[in-house]
Design a protein around this motif. Structure first.
Motif, PDB file in Angstrom:
ATOM      1  N   ALA A   1       3.660  -2.520   9.868  1.00 21.63           N
ATOM      2  CA  ALA A   1       4.586  -2.527  11.004  1.00 21.63           C
ATOM      3  C   ALA A   1       3.864  -2.888  12.297  1.00 21.63           C
ATOM      4  CB  ALA A   1       5.235  -1.149  11.143  1.00 21.63           C
TER       5      ALA A   1
ATOM      6  N   GLU B   1       9.982   4.593  13.859  1.00 23.37           N
ATOM      7  CA  GLU B   1       9.127   5.339  12.937  1.00 23.37           C
ATOM      8  C   GLU B   1       9.817   6.653  12.574  1.00 23.37           C
ATOM      9  OE1 GLU B   1       7.330   6.391  10.781  1.00 23.37           O
ATOM     10  OE2 GLU B   1       5.224   6.524  11.401  1.00 23.37           O
ATOM     11  N   ALA B   2       9.943   6.912  11.278  1.00 20.34           N
ATOM     12  CA  ALA B   2      10.631   8.119  10.823  1.00 20.34           C
ATOM     13  C   ALA B   2       9.875   9.397  11.205  1.00 20.34           C
ATOM     14  CB  ALA B   2      10.812   8.072   9.301  1.00 20.34           C
TER      15      ALA B   2
ATOM     16  N   ALA C   1      12.586   8.729  14.241  1.00 22.24           N
ATOM     17  CA  ALA C   1      13.722   7.809  14.306  1.00 22.24           C
ATOM     18  C   ALA C   1      13.899   7.093  12.972  1.00 22.24           C
ATOM     19  CB  ALA C   1      13.486   6.810  15.429  1.00 22.24           C
TER      20      ALA C   1
ATOM     21  N   ARG D   1      -0.118  11.509  -2.677  1.00 20.37           N
ATOM     22  CA  ARG D   1      -1.351  11.539  -1.884  1.00 20.37           C
ATOM     23  C   ARG D   1      -1.106  11.318  -0.395  1.00 20.37           C
ATOM     24  NH1 ARG D   1      -5.046   7.192  -3.490  1.00 20.37           N
ATOM     25  NH2 ARG D   1      -6.692   8.510  -2.664  1.00 20.37           N
TER      26      ARG D   1
ATOM     27  N   ASN E   1       7.641   8.373   3.231  1.00 19.21           N
ATOM     28  CA  ASN E   1       7.951   7.132   2.511  1.00 19.21           C
ATOM     29  C   ASN E   1       8.881   7.436   1.331  1.00 19.21           C
ATOM     30  OD1 ASN E   1       6.401   5.793   4.300  1.00 19.21           O
ATOM     31  ND2 ASN E   1       4.857   5.074   2.861  1.00 19.21           N
TER      32      ASN E   1
ATOM     33  N   ALA F   1       6.933  -6.575   5.109  1.00 16.96           N
ATOM     34  CA  ALA F   1       5.468  -6.550   5.030  1.00 16.96           C
ATOM     35  C   ALA F   1       5.005  -5.183   4.535  1.00 16.96           C
ATOM     36  CB  ALA F   1       4.864  -6.840   6.410  1.00 16.96           C
TER      37      ALA F   1
HETATM   38  C1  LIG Z   1      -4.996   8.812   0.411  1.00 17.39           C
HETATM   39  C2  LIG Z   1      -4.798   7.326   0.537  1.00 17.39           C
HETATM   40  C3  LIG Z   1      -5.892   6.503   0.747  1.00 17.39           C
HETATM   41  C4  LIG Z   1      -5.732   5.123   0.837  1.00 17.39           C
HETATM   42  N1  LIG Z   1      -6.828   4.352   1.096  1.00 17.39           N
HETATM   43  C5  LIG Z   1      -6.673   3.024   1.249  1.00 17.39           C
HETATM   44  C6  LIG Z   1      -7.762   2.213   1.683  1.00 17.39           C
HETATM   45  O1  LIG Z   1      -8.867   2.690   1.997  1.00 17.39           O
HETATM   46  N2  LIG Z   1      -7.546   0.865   1.767  1.00 17.39           N
HETATM   47  C7  LIG Z   1      -6.324   0.301   1.486  1.00 17.39           C
HETATM   48  O2  LIG Z   1      -6.180  -0.910   1.554  1.00 17.39           O
HETATM   49  N3  LIG Z   1      -5.269   1.073   1.127  1.00 17.39           N
HETATM   50  C8  LIG Z   1      -5.408   2.401   1.020  1.00 17.39           C
HETATM   51  N4  LIG Z   1      -4.323   3.159   0.709  1.00 17.39           N
HETATM   52  C9  LIG Z   1      -3.014   2.488   0.568  1.00 17.39           C
HETATM   53  C10 LIG Z   1      -2.508   2.173   1.990  1.00 17.39           C
HETATM   54  O3  LIG Z   1      -2.343   3.392   2.661  1.00 17.39           O
HETATM   55  C11 LIG Z   1      -1.216   1.418   1.983  1.00 17.39           C
HETATM   56  O4  LIG Z   1      -1.279   0.297   1.152  1.00 17.39           O
HETATM   57  C12 LIG Z   1      -0.901   0.930   3.407  1.00 17.39           C
HETATM   58  O5  LIG Z   1      -1.164   1.916   4.359  1.00 17.39           O
HETATM   59  C13 LIG Z   1       0.530   0.529   3.466  1.00 17.39           C
HETATM   60  O6  LIG Z   1       0.858   0.207   4.786  1.00 17.39           O
HETATM   61  P1  LIG Z   1       2.374   0.140   5.168  1.00 17.39           P
HETATM   62  O7  LIG Z   1       2.398  -0.121   6.632  1.00 17.39           O
HETATM   63  O8  LIG Z   1       3.102  -0.752   4.265  1.00 17.39           O
HETATM   64  O9  LIG Z   1       2.928   1.614   4.844  1.00 17.39           O
HETATM   65  P2  LIG Z   1       2.649   3.018   5.603  1.00 17.39           P
HETATM   66  O10 LIG Z   1       1.353   3.002   6.317  1.00 17.39           O
HETATM   67  O11 LIG Z   1       2.864   4.072   4.598  1.00 17.39           O
HETATM   68  O12 LIG Z   1       3.789   3.025   6.663  1.00 17.39           O
HETATM   69  C14 LIG Z   1       5.146   3.165   6.290  1.00 17.39           C
HETATM   70  C15 LIG Z   1       5.853   3.732   7.486  1.00 17.39           C
HETATM   71  O13 LIG Z   1       7.249   3.702   7.306  1.00 17.39           O
HETATM   72  C16 LIG Z   1       7.800   4.882   7.860  1.00 17.39           C
HETATM   73  N5  LIG Z   1       9.116   5.070   7.273  1.00 17.39           N
HETATM   74  C17 LIG Z   1       9.446   5.426   6.016  1.00 17.39           C
HETATM   75  N6  LIG Z   1      10.793   5.474   5.878  1.00 17.39           N
HETATM   76  C18 LIG Z   1      11.299   5.123   7.077  1.00 17.39           C
HETATM   77  C19 LIG Z   1      12.631   4.979   7.582  1.00 17.39           C
HETATM   78  N7  LIG Z   1      13.711   5.234   6.821  1.00 17.39           N
HETATM   79  N8  LIG Z   1      12.790   4.605   8.857  1.00 17.39           N
HETATM   80  C20 LIG Z   1      11.718   4.364   9.670  1.00 17.39           C
HETATM   81  N9  LIG Z   1      10.443   4.498   9.245  1.00 17.39           N
HETATM   82  C21 LIG Z   1      10.249   4.858   7.969  1.00 17.39           C
HETATM   83  C22 LIG Z   1       6.779   5.941   7.517  1.00 17.39           C
HETATM   84  O14 LIG Z   1       6.899   7.076   8.328  1.00 17.39           O
HETATM   85  C23 LIG Z   1       5.481   5.168   7.782  1.00 17.39           C
HETATM   86  O15 LIG Z   1       5.093   5.225   9.122  1.00 17.39           O
HETATM   87  C24 LIG Z   1      -4.450   4.544   0.669  1.00 17.39           C
HETATM   88  C25 LIG Z   1      -3.342   5.366   0.499  1.00 17.39           C
HETATM   89  C26 LIG Z   1      -3.502   6.747   0.445  1.00 17.39           C
HETATM   90  C27 LIG Z   1      -2.288   7.624   0.274  1.00 17.39           C
END
Ligand SMILES: Cc1cc2nc3c(=O)[nH]c(=O)nc-3n(C[C@H](O)[C@H](O)[C@H](O)COP(=O)(O)OP(=O)(O)OC[C@H]3O[C@@H](n4cnc5c(N)ncnc54)[C@H](O)[C@@H]3O)c2cc1C
Length: 465
Positions: A19, A37-38, A155, A214, A219, A426
């Motif tokens: 995001a 952001e939720a 939100a 984890r 999510n 994304a």
């Molecule tokens: C313990 C752990 C360690 C990890 N280590 C690594 C690492 O070292 N390297 C790596 O590449 N990956 C790692 N990962 C995986 C990585 O965290 C994810 O692939 C990456 O953060 C995904 O990014 P994203 O922005 O898609 O999702 P997220 O970072 O999960 O963001 C999703 C967002 O959407 C929001 N949301 C959900 N539902 C709603 C809604 N209805 N309305 C509004 N907002 C909403 C959530 O609150 C959150 O802020 C790890 C994951 C975990 C759990």
């Protein structure tokens, strides 16, 4: 009651890496951007908070990385772990554009540090964030705020108005009620459905009750579900996810990295019947650690135990919970609640089968077993030096792979094959395009940053017209 509607060029649903990379890119192109952001501000950033590194192809010039990692090597690694189950064009795009990430992320305020050692073996492939994922995230938020991006916390998007494949508005429901946010474009970056146990149960049945999540409890897949219900094409197998073996004593949600156990390759892993069920030495850690959550999930009671001895206890990053220790294998079995006679036999059969070799956990060494129906193909050393240690393991779900199908511009595809004019995705919510199965350490952040930037570019361009 629905409050008055606001209007933006780009509405970004979610507040993690994908995001923020999208929001920053669109804001740098001069667009009016809102991030919804939720989570509350303290818990903003979903699973990104827990990360440590991002996988990037590099030619030796990235200051904190070692050696080189060519796009061909990255692509080969990806092909191997996914067994070819990937959209090749999108995989190539991910790999190619990963090269820009160290510089680009640094340009958004993220610092990097030298890689961690131990079982990680990631020095040439992954750039480590200074201050971890939280540090990286804070830097991205600071930059986005400086660029004038509006941040709404607590939100959650609770409804989407989509007409004939075109985004019109999002309803967010916060403490003060629901509000309607209109936008010329939508970027969905709200993660997978890993924190939604009822949804997981559809595929895993009651076993899902024994899963630990984890990362973030936010999510829950609501945005993903709404998009699929509104005719966006799905991608990925709903049973596929990134799942590692974590300490069974971890909390239900958000235990993060401190509960992960990297000791599997150093000993044997048994199920609750005290018997081995998979080759613990199959491949190097970054390529194989993410299969263990799934393997444990398939065992009775979704529980397993990693058994090691005194030789290995200091060779991996420990869990936040101490190992269960005992002076003999029989005593260890008792403490872990396993059948002592069976565990003694499993360990002694294993010890008898271990061949002499040169132990080296940084590479696929020649320490293996011979004569067991289930071999251990590398890093096989006898388990015979007390004290003996055991860690209980449960499946730790990191993120799910079911997502929305996108094209090379991160634009969502609709049922029937048409492309949405103004909806982009994304991160985890579309990771299944690249990850049909399996995982490569650090690629979650790569997919989020690469497609976040592409989505931000596309949304900005669309909103301008
Ligand atoms: C313990 C752990 C360690 C990890 N280590 C690594 C690492 O070292 N390297 C790596 O590449 N990956 C790692 N990962 C995986 C990585 O965290 C994810 O692939 C990456 O953060 C995904 O990014 P994203 O922005 O898609 O999702 P997220 O970072 O999960 O963001 C999703 C967002 O959407 C929001 N949301 C959900 N539902 C709603 C809604 N209805 N309305 C509004 N907002 C909403 C959530 O609150 C959150 O802020 C790890 C994951 C975990 C759990």
């Amino acid at each position: 009651m629905l409050q008055s509607s606001e209007s933006y060029d780009v509405v970004v649903a979610g507040g993690g890496n994908a995001a923020l990379c999208a929001a920053i890119t669109a804001a740098r192109a001069g667009r009016r951007v809102v991030v919804v952001e939720a989570a509350p501000k303290f818990y903003r950033g979903g699973n990104t908070r827990h990360t440590r590194n991002v996988r990037c192809s590099q030619d030796g010039r990235a200051p904190t990385m070692t050696g080189t990692y060519s796009p061909e090597e990255f692509r080969d690694d990806l092909m191997r772990v996914t067994g070819g189950q990937t959209d090749e064009a999108l995989a190539r795009l991910t790999v190619e554009r990963s090269r820009e990430l160290p510089d680009w992320l640094h340009g958004q305020g993220i610092g990097f540090q030298p890689p961690l050692g131990g079982t990680l073996s990631l020095g040439s492939t992954n750039a480590f964030f200074l201050g971890g994922g939280r540090g990286a995230l804070n830097a991205l938020y600071r930059t986005a705020e400086r660029l004038g991006v509006t941040m709404l916390y607590e939100a959650p998007v609770t409804a989407l108005r989509i007409e004939h494949g075109t985004f019109v508005s999002a309803t967010v429901t916060g403490k003060d009620g629901a509000r309607d946010i209109r936008g010329k474009t939508l970027i969905a970056a709200a993660g997978g459905f890993e924190a939604n146990l009822d949804w997981l149960k559809r595929y895993w049945g009651e076993a899902a009750d024994n899963f630990l999540i984890r990362g973030t409890p936010y999510n829950r897949g609501d945005v993903l579900r709404m998009l699929l219900e509104k005719g966006v094409m799905a991608v990925g197998d709903p049973t596929q996810c990134h799942a590692v073996a974590i300490d069974a004593r971890a909390p239900k949600f958000d235990g993060g990295i401190a509960t992960r156990l990297d000791c599997i390759i150093f000993g044997i892993v048994v199920n609750k019947d005290a018997v081995r069920f998979y080759d613990e030495g199959e491949d190097l850690w970054p390529k194989r650690y993410a299969i263990w959550g799934r393997l444990v999930a398939q065992q009775p009671g979704q529980i397993a135990y990693s058994i090691i001895d005194a030789k290995s206890i200091h060779q991996f990053m420990p869990s936040i919970f101490p190992a269960v220790a005992a002076g003999s294998i029989r005593e260890l079995a008792e403490k872990l609640g396993l059948d002592g006679a069976v565990l003694v036999r499993t360990v002694s059969d294993f010890n008898t089968a271990v061949c002499p070799g040169n132990f080296d956990y940084t590479q696929l060494d020649d320490c293996r077993t011979e004569g067991l129906p289930l071999p251990k193909t590398h890093w096989a050393r006898t388990i015979d030096q007390p004290p003996f240690y055991g860690y209980p393991l449960r499946p730790g779900i990191t993120f799910t792979y079911l997502g929305v199908k996108v094209d090379a511009e991160a634009r969502m595809l609709l049922e029937g094959g048409r492309t949405s004019p103004n909806m982009f995705a994304a991160g985890e919510i579309m990771a299944g395009n690249v990850l049909g199965k399996g995982y490569l350490a650090g690629i979650g952040m790569t997919i989020g940053a690469v497609f976040g930037r592409i989505a931000g570019e596309g949304a900005a361009a669309h909103a301008r017209h």
